[in-house]
Scaffold this motif. Structure first.
Motif, PDB file in Angstrom:
ATOM      1  N   LYS A 106     -22.632 -13.052 -31.459  1.00  0.00           N
ATOM      2  CA  LYS A 106     -21.223 -13.149 -31.963  1.00  0.00           C
ATOM      3  C   LYS A 106     -21.211 -12.452 -33.204  1.00  0.00           C
ATOM      4  O   LYS A 106     -22.256 -12.211 -33.628  1.00  0.00           O
ATOM      5  N   GLN A 108     -19.757 -13.060 -36.857  1.00  0.00           N
ATOM      6  CA  GLN A 108     -19.261 -14.246 -37.622  1.00  0.00           C
ATOM      7  C   GLN A 108     -18.828 -13.941 -38.991  1.00  0.00           C
ATOM      8  O   GLN A 108     -19.354 -12.959 -39.566  1.00  0.00           O
ATOM      9  N   SER A 110     -18.202 -15.680 -43.161  1.00  0.00           N
ATOM     10  CA  SER A 110     -18.455 -16.913 -44.038  1.00  0.00           C
ATOM     11  C   SER A 110     -17.938 -16.629 -45.216  1.00  0.00           C
ATOM     12  O   SER A 110     -18.001 -15.428 -45.742  1.00  0.00           O
ATOM     13  N   THR A 111     -17.324 -17.528 -46.070  1.00  0.00           N
ATOM     14  CA  THR A 111     -16.863 -17.617 -47.421  1.00  0.00           C
ATOM     15  C   THR A 111     -18.128 -17.859 -48.309  1.00  0.00           C
ATOM     16  O   THR A 111     -18.098 -17.546 -49.534  1.00  0.00           O
ATOM     17  N   THR A 115     -20.776 -21.870 -43.538  1.00  0.00           N
ATOM     18  CA  THR A 115     -19.994 -22.271 -42.502  1.00  0.00           C
ATOM     19  C   THR A 115     -19.498 -21.125 -42.050  1.00  0.00           C
ATOM     20  O   THR A 115     -18.886 -20.111 -42.699  1.00  0.00           O
ATOM     21  N   TRP A 116     -19.711 -20.772 -40.548  1.00  0.00           N
ATOM     22  CA  TRP A 116     -19.256 -19.628 -39.946  1.00  0.00           C
ATOM     23  C   TRP A 116     -18.055 -19.623 -39.179  1.00  0.00           C
ATOM     24  O   TRP A 116     -17.788 -20.825 -38.183  1.00  0.00           O
ATOM     25  N   THR A 117     -17.476 -18.763 -39.039  1.00  0.00           N
ATOM     26  CA  THR A 117     -16.236 -18.737 -37.919  1.00  0.00           C
ATOM     27  C   THR A 117     -16.495 -17.332 -37.169  1.00  0.00           C
ATOM     28  O   THR A 117     -16.593 -16.272 -37.526  1.00  0.00           O
ATOM     29  N   ASP A 118     -16.139 -17.616 -35.814  1.00  0.00           N
ATOM     30  CA  ASP A 118     -16.571 -16.678 -34.903  1.00  0.00           C
ATOM     31  C   ASP A 118     -15.270 -15.657 -34.856  1.00  0.00           C
ATOM     32  O   ASP A 118     -14.047 -16.087 -34.788  1.00  0.00           O
ATOM     33  N   LEU A 119     -15.348 -14.355 -34.902  1.00  0.00           N
ATOM     34  CA  LEU A 119     -14.473 -13.391 -35.101  1.00  0.00           C
ATOM     35  C   LEU A 119     -14.639 -12.362 -33.750  1.00  0.00           C
ATOM     36  O   LEU A 119     -13.565 -11.880 -33.503  1.00  0.00           O
ATOM     37  N   SER A 121     -16.880 -12.324 -29.827  1.00  0.00           N
ATOM     38  CA  SER A 121     -18.244 -12.959 -28.719  1.00  0.00           C
ATOM     39  C   SER A 121     -18.247 -12.122 -27.558  1.00  0.00           C
ATOM     40  O   SER A 121     -17.344 -11.489 -27.103  1.00  0.00           O
ATOM     41  N   GLY A 136      -9.713 -11.254 -39.864  1.00  0.00           N
ATOM     42  CA  GLY A 136     -10.307 -12.377 -40.516  1.00  0.00           C
ATOM     43  C   GLY A 136     -10.873 -11.996 -41.823  1.00  0.00           C
ATOM     44  O   GLY A 136     -10.724 -11.008 -42.306  1.00  0.00           O
ATOM     45  N   GLY A 138     -13.954 -12.814 -45.189  1.00  0.00           N
ATOM     46  CA  GLY A 138     -15.083 -13.484 -45.495  1.00  0.00           C
ATOM     47  C   GLY A 138     -15.998 -12.705 -46.373  1.00  0.00           C
ATOM     48  O   GLY A 138     -15.581 -11.553 -46.682  1.00  0.00           O
TER      49      GLY A 138
END
Length: 449
Positions: A106, A108, A110-111, A115-119, A121, A136, A138
């Motif tokens: 993946k 991902q 994060s700011t 905590t991670w967000t998938d962009l 995969s 996105g 980050g």
């Protein structure tokens, strides 16, 4: 004279027609690289879940060099991430895999690095060079691999992140010289100035509160020294602009104080693989290296390269030798951390604002690479040294202090740029005897050319 609009339209039309003709003929059009082609991630602080060893750290995937790579341990899962320095709007990532690639992974963002967000995969990657369009934001971007395609770990030649935003500072560019690089250093040669039971870093304003220290460099160093007072003091260093203070525990043979004679060598080196990224020390930076309470194991196993004590044919001794060939001298060498947190000139323990590199790269917590100091101090002591000691105790309690006070930051910057970033082995004015064609950083009077 500016061309007319009609002329501009004609020229643009001619260029378009030429490109159309070349494409029709099956030829490849090569366009010049734009400044925007440089990824936001290049030379930014990076970290990973693991690395194969020195030279394969996370930073190798973000150095813009397709000949270096990050390589992880042979286990699932693994990750590698980069700190862009500030929040960015992300548009694309390019992964250049080595043979050991990820089958499932993946991308991902994060700011906060937690905590991670998938962009993106995939579970059926085929390796090679892969380009992914992202939507996105980050500050941190990572590749999180969950399934390896081979029995080896994960390995990336380059991990490039594109978009807008991120850090506003521009990393120092990689030099383009063709000389073989064997060194990246210059010397600060400074002689003895005083012995005092003072330590203006650990015990500021408290004369006599410390064990005996031997001082070289700034001639005014004492318990009350400050950044401004050092700048106003004289110096014993060969380069008159170096008003920095350097000190270490005094050396005794029994009750006899053994004074270091002549210029003592203090190297300013690169402690990271990407030596061209090293920046000058900020004015007033100070720190302590080693510890007066260290055990032999702590001294020997320091994260920096430790040469320890040497005399005659003896080297890498973790304590003062019990005897040395008559007429020889005791040398001690110990390397300092070379990654700064970029904020604090000092810290409560006088250490935590500095860090040693990890696998050749500065960690994200201490992203600024500064010169790596290596004290090489010579004490004229030989023969029976069974009663030799330091003011702090056994030889493995060796430590030293540094208080930066170059009176002209441009002079220090010139030496760092020419010698460390330039891959040279320089004397105090920035001249490499073995590469005279490269010139010197400073004139014979130690001034800028």
């Amino acid at each position: 004279m500016q061309p007319s609009r009609r002329t501009v339209r004609f020229r643009l039309g001619l260029v378009a027609a030429t490109i159309t003709a070349l494409v029709a003929a099956g030829l490849t059009i090569i366009t010049p690289a734009l400044a925007a082609d440089t990824p936001l991630s290049q030379n930014r602080p990076a970290t990973a879940s693991s690395s194969q060893g020195a030279g394969y750290g996370a930073g190798a995937a973000f150095d813009g060099d397709n000949g270096t790579r990050w390589s992880s341990a042979s286990a699932d899962p693994q990750w590698i991430q980069v700190d862009l320095g500030a929040t960015a709007t992300l548009s694309q990532v390019v992964l250049r895999w080595e043979g050991a690639y990820a089958k499932a992974y993946k991308i991902q963002a994060s700011t906060n690095g937690t905590t991670w967000t998938d962009l993106y995969s995939t579970t059926n990657s085929t390796g090679g060079t892969q380009t992914h369009t992202l939507t996105g934001t980050g500050r941190y971007v990572r590749m999180h691999g969950t399934t390896r395609a081979t029995g080896y770990g994960y390995s990336l030649w380059e991990f490039q992140v594109y978009g807008t935003g991120g850090a506003t500072t521009t990393p120092r560019p990689k030099p383009t010289f063709t000389d073989e690089v064997t060194h990246h250093e210059f010397q600060a040669n400074c002689s003895w100035t005083a012995n005092r039971p003072d330590d203006p870093i650990v015990y500021p304003g408290l004369p006599g509160a410390s064990h005996m220290h031997t001082f070289v460099g700034n001639r005014t160093t004492n318990a009350n020294s400050t950044a401004s007072s050092l700048l106003g003091g004289g110096t014993s260093c060969t380069n008159p602009h170096d008003r920095s203070a350097y000190w270490f525990p005094s050396f005794y043979k029994g009750d006899q104080l053994v004074q270091p004679v002549g210029d003592q060598v203090i190297y300013y080196k690169s402690g990271i693989l990407n030596y061209w990224q090293v920046q000058p020390f900020p004015q007033g930076l100070r720190f302590v290296v080693g510890s007066p309470t260290a055990t032999l194991a702590e001294f020997r196993d320091s994260p920096g390269a430790v040469e320890g004590f040497e005399c005659g044919d003896l080297s890498r001794s973790w304590d003062i030798p019990t005897s040395c060939v008559p007429g020889s001298q005791v040398n001690v060498r110990y390397q300092a951390p070379s990654c700064w947190d970029g904020v604090n000139l000092d810290s409560p323990d006088h250490k935590r604002h500095m860090s040693y590199p990890e696998n050749g790269y500065c960690p994200p917590s201490h992203p600024v690479a500064v010169p790596m100091l290596e004290f090489k101090i010579a004490f004229p002591a030989s023969g029976d040294l069974s009663q030799a000691r330091l003011a702090s105790g056994r030889g493995y309690t060796w430590h030293y202090d540094f208080f930066n006070a170059w009176d002209d930051p441009a002079i220090l910057d010139a030496l760092v740029t020419h010698c460390i970033n330039g891959g040279l082995q320089c004397n105090p004015r920035g001249y490499d005897l073995y590469k005279p064609h490269r010139g010197a950083a400073l004139t014979e009077n130690f001034e800028l050319p």
